[in-house]
Enzyme design. Sequence first.
Site, PDB file in Angstrom:
ATOM      1  N   GLY A 127       0.828  -1.212   0.000  1.00 28.92           N
ATOM      2  CA  GLY A 127       0.000   0.000   0.000  1.00 28.92           C
ATOM      3  C   GLY A 127       0.854   1.250   0.000  1.00 28.92           C
ATOM      4  N   TYR A 128       1.428   1.561  -1.131  1.00 31.29           N
ATOM      5  CA  TYR A 128       2.301   2.732  -1.237  1.00 31.29           C
ATOM      6  C   TYR A 128       1.618   3.855  -2.020  1.00 31.29           C
ATOM      7  CZ  TYR A 128       6.711   0.745   0.515  1.00 31.29           C
ATOM      8  OH  TYR A 128       7.701   0.229   1.294  1.00 31.29           O
ATOM      9  N   SER A 129       1.386   3.602  -3.323  1.00 31.65           N
ATOM     10  CA  SER A 129       0.875   4.651  -4.211  1.00 31.65           C
ATOM     11  C   SER A 129      -0.485   5.151  -3.764  1.00 31.65           C
ATOM     12  CB  SER A 129       0.730   4.107  -5.634  1.00 31.65           C
ATOM     13  OG  SER A 129       1.978   3.826  -6.181  1.00 31.65           O
ATOM     14  N   GLU A 244      16.984  -6.359  -3.177  1.00 26.78           N
ATOM     15  CA  GLU A 244      17.068  -7.428  -4.197  1.00 26.78           C
ATOM     16  C   GLU A 244      16.458  -7.045  -5.545  1.00 26.78           C
ATOM     17  OE1 GLU A 244      18.719  -9.968  -4.148  1.00 26.78           O
ATOM     18  OE2 GLU A 244      17.909 -11.338  -5.640  1.00 26.78           O
ATOM     19  N   ASN A 384      10.146   5.192 -16.198  1.00 25.97           N
ATOM     20  CA  ASN A 384      11.473   5.307 -16.806  1.00 25.97           C
ATOM     21  C   ASN A 384      11.968   6.755 -16.792  1.00 25.97           C
ATOM     22  OD1 ASN A 384      11.315   2.598 -17.138  1.00 25.97           O
ATOM     23  ND2 ASN A 384      11.621   2.592 -19.351  1.00 25.97           N
ATOM     24  N   GLU A 385      11.057   7.713 -16.752  1.00 27.32           N
ATOM     25  CA  GLU A 385      11.474   9.107 -16.625  1.00 27.32           C
ATOM     26  C   GLU A 385      12.096   9.347 -15.246  1.00 27.32           C
ATOM     27  OE1 GLU A 385       8.494   8.195 -17.810  1.00 27.32           O
ATOM     28  OE2 GLU A 385       8.680   8.801 -19.909  1.00 27.32           O
TER      29      GLU A 385
END
Lengths: 398, 398, 376, 376
Positions: A127-129, A244, A384-385
């Site tokens: 539960g991060y974003s 990892e 990727n940005e």
Amino acid sequence: MQLEFTHEERAFRAEVRTFIAEHYPADVRTKQDQGIELGKEDYLSWHRIVAKQGWSVPAWPVEYGGTGWSATQRHIWAEELQRADTAPIIAFSTNLVGPVIYTFGTPEQKARFLPRIVAGDDWWCQGYSEPGAGSDLAALQTRAVRDGDHYIVNGQKTWTTLAQHADWGFFLVRTDPSARKQAGISFLLIDMTSPGVTVRPIITLDGAHEVNEVWLENVKVPVENRVYEENKGWTCAKMLLAHERSGIALVAHSKVALGKLRKLAATIGEPGCRLADDPIFRRKLTEIEVELTALEYTELRFLAAESAGKAPGVEVSMLKIRGTEIYQRISELTLEVPGSHASLRVSRATAHASGHDAVAVPSAIGVADTYFNLRKLSIFGGSNEIQRNILAKAVLGL
Amino acid sequence: MQLEFTHEERAFRAEVRTFIAEHYPADVRTKQDQGIELGKEDYLSWHRIVAKQGWSVPAWPVEYGGTGWSATQRHIWAEELQRADTAPIIAFSTNLVGPVIYTFGTPEQKARFLPRIVAGDDWWCQGYSEPGAGSDLAALQTRAVRDGDHYIVNGQKTWTTLAQHADWGFFLVRTDPSARKQAGISFLLIDMTSPGVTVRPIITLDGAHEVNEVWLENVKVPVENRVYEENKGWTCAKMLLAHERSGIALVAHSKVALGKLRKLAATIGEPGCRLADDPIFRRKLTEIEVELTALEYTELRFLAAESAGKAPGVEVSMLKIRGTEIYQRISELTLEVPGSHASLRVSRATAHASGHDAVAVPSAIGVADTYFNLRKLSIFGGSNEIQRNILAKAVLGL
Amino acid sequence: MDFNFTAEQEMLRDSVARYFGDHYAFPQRQAVIRSEEGWQPGFWRGLADDVGILGAPFDEAMGGLGGGAVETMIVMEEIGKALVIEPYLDTVVIGGGLLRRCGTPRASELIGGIIAGEVRLAFAHLEPSSRFNLAGVTTSAVQDGSTWRISGLKDAVRGAPFATHVLVNARVRGASGDRAGVSAFLVATGATGLSSREYPTVDGSRAADLKFEGVSAEILGPAGQGCDLLEAAVDEGVVAICAEGVGVMRRLLADTVEYTRQRRQFDAPIAANQALQHRMVDMYIALELAISMTYMATLKLDRPVLERKRAVSAAKVQVGKALRFVGQAAIQLHGGMGMTNELAVSHYFKRATMIESELGSVDHHAARIEQCDAAA
Amino acid sequence: MDFNFTAEQEMLRDSVARYFGDHYAFPQRQAVIRSEEGWQPGFWRGLADDVGILGAPFDEAMGGLGGGAVETMIVMEEIGKALVIEPYLDTVVIGGGLLRRCGTPRASELIGGIIAGEVRLAFAHLEPSSRFNLAGVTTSAVQDGSTWRISGLKDAVRGAPFATHVLVNARVRGASGDRAGVSAFLVATGATGLSSREYPTVDGSRAADLKFEGVSAEILGPAGQGCDLLEAAVDEGVVAICAEGVGVMRRLLADTVEYTRQRRQFDAPIAANQALQHRMVDMYIALELAISMTYMATLKLDRPVLERKRAVSAAKVQVGKALRFVGQAAIQLHGGMGMTNELAVSHYFKRATMIESELGSVDHHAARIEQCDAAA
């Protein structure tokens, strides 16, 4: 300098390859071949087989269930899993929350949670974003308010991968709203069956249900389920970012996909004018294979440095960028195979449900699904940005 | 909607084409064919011929010598000049300082300078860029201090194109050092033979002498040579940025270069395995030709809008970006023609001086010069990065 | 040289845009594509009765609006903007283009039906191994008295579930790949011997695989000489689908600009990132170039064959590349939101992806340009 | 698996770097390439006497250092970093590689001369229409008693003005393009019948077109069976030139990072522009991938022929593309300064551009990989 793996490492590769071939569940393989979405039990049955072998958490300290493998052995294991296209061992459990718990957890937390992760008894989600945060993780707004020996948690998380199967979730929540961004965040373990937890599916553009919204409404979380100190959760979060990364370059995945593509291209078209005989298409295959080889040896080079004692650094951002670009590119080329049978790019599920695969051009089935789905690779896990921003700072000193 | 030029426009094209074919100086053409650097007189002899025809400043108001042509006619004229690969009419004179003088100049300035520009009697260079400024033009530091009816000018300009031939230069100088950037700048006309003016060549990476440094040391400039008000020179400078851009997309230049490339590719290699028969190389030619066609019709589309009364806007940034990218790409492909004769990529001058062109692979001569030289296109005149910044602001409202 | 639209053409665009705005809002479209029918007969009827665009490219003598390729371009661009799945391309552009060229009374009758909204066509030109070759046909047609009998398999027939008739390219003689021996035929969808397996396409439409077992068919044009005719009609379709692609890209760009201006991260709109700004500028440039090429090819449809083919293929190459770039960039710049089925952007992306290869991929059309060069 | 250098290899790199730093600073190099001679015999002598690297890849029994491909890679990377124009590649790597494989007493003698700095070789393998084909040879070799007579034209012979001997691939039988019938020959530069037209190359070296009119030559290896031998030696050259390219790119990137951090515009270093940062990150990535491929191919030079060819060509493809991208980006990010002959960066760019196609372009090596696939 030498290119070969050692005799011991080659023997190890043979051992794990044999293990996978002999033990991977036949019914899961059949479902994958038929394009049927895997269920929770499919993932876990494989996890349990691996756990029985003692290999479910190779990177962990041996005392908690780790294998004591070298970085090269872990790389070989990750690569063989990709090569065999197995259902993944859920990384949120083994690579993310596990290390946080054995690093920062209390003895009680370790005893309670670690063995169940090793064994595959608990499924964890992350539960991060949040809808308003995204790559700017520290802007999160989910609140946890202390109330005696509990926190009362309110907020919304999103992009929660496979939360529909999760028994537990690890959440970043704001415990001090007055602190500046990274400060004032705590790391909570939340039982997903708690009252007030709602998981709502997000259907992605390929029609799949991989990610979810998780709503938290007055969820009571015992204080004992907080890892590390209150307001110091960022320390735990940060640690994960450097953990990892075996297999992050997706080299074996790309090799498998490229192999399939070559086979497809050799069967499409009338004999004598196969797509594989078209010099333009063949050149595209040659070019992506060269790119993939370059990525492979770059990963090995970093691995060798790691084996020689150098800690893995931000170079992993580079592996992530190129790995996702290459894997996406292969899916683009695969999309070219069915030619004008554009509308035949039915989903695997549709094809299977309707028995359609019996008549349709087989090369067309599911290729659009895969192409659409893999667009996520350059977005999720730090776009990727963002990875380029990280590299600019760290490598170039900009 | 219709694609064709009108009958009148086609007749006009025929007329200017015939004019160029019949009047372009044979000795200048010979020098160009032999790769000999053109001298001042080569440029001016052509200018004078065009001036005699009355076409040297087509975009100017008729009263000052303009032709009264439509935007389409001006486009056709610019295109035919590129197609015929003529020595350019020096744009710093006709497209830049001329319009500033007839717009902002005093009657005396107009009478003194404009007829000589029209006739090709004076060669003008542009004193804008400075070593410390570059794309950030307004950061200029060249100082002009009022001393009676003169300014005393001190400073250094750079990237001054063909200043080695210039009779006059137009300079942006700082007259009020306390003002903020764009304010406090004045627009001065400086006689390049004035004491204190030193022109030093900058040799570019292809070995050519196109640009210069211009040093100004206590140069006395009469106040009557200031155009427009003191400290308001930015108004003149800005006006230039939006002025005449016919041909900025370099379409005809690219067409000529692509035609030459196709011819070269059809002669290299043994018969039956010409480079032009290689499917990979042929596809590169096809792709660049399609790109060039797209650019051509985009330029025409903007031209049609301009003819219909819409002022040319920042879309010219797009023409500049794509035009330079395409022209550069063609020079890249031309560089591939000589194959492994890499070191044979002698310069045109060397080849000519040594009589080398008689034995060497002709495709190899000068292609590296051109490739190297054209790298400037995406840098000078507002780098393509700056152009993208402009487009981001103006077109996308970002 | 003139790239401006006439007042009538501007009115056409406005009326189509208004009608789509009123009857084809995104949520409504999503509901329809999930419905049993999968399309809106009432909407189609409105195209005939309310906006009259089913007759756009047909002569007034036939009951049409007397428009041409420019009118088709205008309509198709709006179709792209609204993600319309109803079979305008196959019915009016390709089917209509074929029938217009036949010039027979029966063809005029069918055109009348198209204009009235009563005839809807699907174009069954693909076979499992035909790739992009219109002459890659094994489906056979055998004369049987005054009718013809079609046998074979056509797959990926877009819009077949919505159609009243199917246009089929079949072979009266020769082997697969021969240009000679191919003709276009018309088959009623309810005909005996025609079986259909229907399925949804990934971009929200429906398609079918059709099996013909001695199905009765009308021939269009002289027997065995249909390849040029088919190619001419399909070229009109290629340019039309380029225009649809332009409409799709206009929305992809506009949505992306809007989203990046709204969406904040690290205390600023993400549009403040120069890397993202430059990406959007490149999207804008790709779109503008695609527009120019679509105009060019539209205006060259009546040129001599080689010139027409070159122009049409060049447009599809340019538009195809632009669709790939603009589509991927739009998803990437929407971040996670671009991955959801909820936002319109992902549906525009899916349609963009399909248009890339419909009626010929970038590689196919680049090769076709080279064939024209070799033939010139 | 191990990509680390041994202590001896690190020492080799350090000593070469130090020697180049002391004797090959950029201003000095520029003065030399503008001089009459165009190279530094004293510097070459130092390579033999002071750093001993002319013997790097040769057996100790021959008087060499007993190194291998890795040592060559180390030296060539430093050559790239310093933009050395002296003929190490042709003398030690390609010439030495060819002679090493001959195993004759005469070859050993020549290797001794190379190690001592007395024999310098140029490799005359190109003809006006050979492109990248080592068997594209029309120059003839005819036996004449105990010697051979060479006749024909070899052009673009890099370093010929500095050489004591020229290695020539010539044909003893067959037609241009036949692999059979080609052998390598050795010709002294002063030989009768050999005429030379010398000229500077765009990247600061010197080359010559050589005309052979019955020039006396020694044959290396069995007559007419030299193609495999030549290819093996040239493959070592390809990998070596990849390493040189890596050295060149390291400087291109480092200089660009440094310049963009120093150079201020709009009140900030231009490196503050995200678009420029991302470009430099892509340069960094291209460089890292090129390094990996150079290592890989270096370590695969002793593998079976097809595997070796595939590895070598893959490296040249990757390095060639990287050189184009990194070179162009370096110039672009230097702005106007990158266009001047004054800054080192433009000279690195020119060398990068030449390496792109030396010993085979990206397209040539990609096609060679496909030939290997077809032969496998």
